[in-house]
Design a protein around this motif. Structure first.
Motif, PDB file in Angstrom:
ATOM      1  N   HIS A   1       0.877  -1.338   0.157  1.00 55.81           N
ATOM      2  CA  HIS A   1       0.024  -0.006   0.042  1.00 55.81           C
ATOM      3  C   HIS A   1       0.973   1.332  -0.057  1.00 55.81           C
ATOM      4  O   HIS A   1       0.570   2.171  -0.691  1.00 55.81           O
ATOM      5  CB  HIS A   1      -1.033   0.082   1.103  1.00 55.81           C
ATOM      6  CG  HIS A   1      -1.934  -0.849   1.306  1.00 55.81           C
ATOM      7  ND1 HIS A   1      -3.129  -0.993   0.137  1.00 55.81           N
ATOM      8  CD2 HIS A   1      -2.237  -2.157   1.698  1.00 55.81           C
ATOM      9  CE1 HIS A   1      -3.960  -1.737   0.235  1.00 55.81           C
ATOM     10  NE2 HIS A   1      -3.424  -2.613   1.456  1.00 55.81           N
TER      11      HIS A   1
ATOM     12  N   ASN B   1       1.702   7.514  -6.250  1.00 61.79           N
ATOM     13  CA  ASN B   1       0.666   8.443  -6.598  1.00 61.79           C
ATOM     14  C   ASN B   1       1.164   9.963  -6.030  1.00 61.79           C
ATOM     15  O   ASN B   1       0.842  10.852  -6.594  1.00 61.79           O
ATOM     16  CB  ASN B   1      -0.521   8.399  -5.622  1.00 61.79           C
ATOM     17  CG  ASN B   1      -1.287   7.254  -6.568  1.00 61.79           C
ATOM     18  OD1 ASN B   1      -1.714   7.034  -7.541  1.00 61.79           O
ATOM     19  ND2 ASN B   1      -1.946   6.443  -5.485  1.00 61.79           N
TER      20      ASN B   1
ATOM     21  N   TYR C   1      -6.678   2.869 -15.754  1.00 63.84           N
ATOM     22  CA  TYR C   1      -7.314   2.713 -14.431  1.00 63.84           C
ATOM     23  C   TYR C   1      -8.468   3.770 -14.315  1.00 63.84           C
ATOM     24  O   TYR C   1      -8.988   3.794 -13.128  1.00 63.84           O
ATOM     25  CB  TYR C   1      -6.626   2.120 -13.415  1.00 63.84           C
ATOM     26  CG  TYR C   1      -5.749   3.381 -12.760  1.00 63.84           C
ATOM     27  CD1 TYR C   1      -6.031   3.781 -11.641  1.00 63.84           C
ATOM     28  CD2 TYR C   1      -4.450   3.697 -13.585  1.00 63.84           C
ATOM     29  CE1 TYR C   1      -5.418   5.080 -11.151  1.00 63.84           C
ATOM     30  CE2 TYR C   1      -3.871   4.763 -12.933  1.00 63.84           C
ATOM     31  CZ  TYR C   1      -3.894   5.345 -11.513  1.00 63.84           C
ATOM     32  OH  TYR C   1      -3.460   6.501 -11.147  1.00 63.84           O
TER      33      TYR C   1
ATOM     34  N   ARG D   1     -10.456   1.272 -11.563  1.00 59.78           N
ATOM     35  CA  ARG D   1     -10.099   0.272 -10.801  1.00 59.78           C
ATOM     36  C   ARG D   1      -8.867   0.813 -10.076  1.00 59.78           C
ATOM     37  O   ARG D   1      -8.683   2.087 -10.493  1.00 59.78           O
ATOM     38  CB  ARG D   1      -9.633  -0.942 -11.803  1.00 59.78           C
ATOM     39  CG  ARG D   1      -8.360  -0.662 -12.684  1.00 59.78           C
ATOM     40  CD  ARG D   1      -7.822  -1.844 -13.368  1.00 59.78           C
ATOM     41  NE  ARG D   1      -6.861  -1.647 -14.440  1.00 59.78           N
ATOM     42  CZ  ARG D   1      -5.655  -1.321 -14.167  1.00 59.78           C
ATOM     43  NH1 ARG D   1      -5.037  -1.361 -13.031  1.00 59.78           N
ATOM     44  NH2 ARG D   1      -4.729  -1.148 -15.449  1.00 59.78           N
ATOM     45  N   SER D   2      -8.435  -0.046  -9.131  1.00 63.11           N
ATOM     46  CA  SER D   2      -7.214   0.435  -8.285  1.00 63.11           C
ATOM     47  C   SER D   2      -5.901   0.355  -9.027  1.00 63.11           C
ATOM     48  O   SER D   2      -5.780  -0.686  -9.652  1.00 63.11           O
ATOM     49  CB  SER D   2      -7.211  -0.083  -6.915  1.00 63.11           C
ATOM     50  OG  SER D   2      -8.411   0.135  -6.223  1.00 63.11           O
TER      51      SER D   2
END
Length: 161
Positions: free
Chosen positions: A31, A38, A60, A78-79
């Motif tokens: 994560h 990002n 995505y 989507r992720s």
């Protein structure tokens, strides 16, 4: 190898080597790696969607337009996957990897040590220092029920022959 979800939740060693004496080695969860990707995109790096499109991966996100052709915003389809995040973070790096489990990290160290570059040797030594963070039982194991099933199959094979 552990499943994608386990990789996201469990920490491992994130390694990125840009060039001589420019590298990073961190103990992170999957994560956290996605968060770094990002953040780097927000800091003016290449957009992740552009990178994925260049690599011929389905985007995505999708831009949404009204029936009159007016831009209305962006919708997330989507992720971002861990695999995509690692590849995005490695776009300007010579080597980039997320090492899970411990045996994978050991194989990676062996590969770096075979290289002739002193930076790769230095990175291998630093990765070794992070190996102590892995649990001793971080290797994929057969569950007890799976172990009993294997034993039963072996006994059946013996009794048949």
């Amino acid at each position: 190898m552990t499943t994608q979800k386990e990789n996201l939740n469990n920490p491992g060693i994130f390694v990125r080597i840009f060039d001589d004496n420019d590298y990073e080695i961190r103990w992170l969860s999957g994560h956290e790696i996605i968060e770094i990707a990002n953040e780097e995109e927000l800091q003016g790096g290449e957009r992740i969607t552009a990178y994925l499109e260049r690599k011929h991966v389905d985007s995505y996100v999708r831009e949404m337009y009204s029936p009159w052709g007016e831009f209305e915003g962006v919708v997330v389809l989507r992720s971002l996957t861990l695999y995509e995040a690692v590849h995005y973070l490695g776009r300007d790096a010579r080597i980039c990897a997320f090492l899970r489990p411990k045996m994978q990290a050991l194989r990676f160290i062996e590969g770096l040590q075979k290289g002739k570059d002193c930076t790769e040797h230095q990175v291998a030594e630093e990765i070794k220092q992070h190996l102590s963070y892995f649990d001793d039982d971080s290797e994929p194991q057969i569950s007890k029920s799976g172990l009993y099933r294997v034993m039963e199959e072996q006994l059946l094979n013996i009794s048949i022959s």
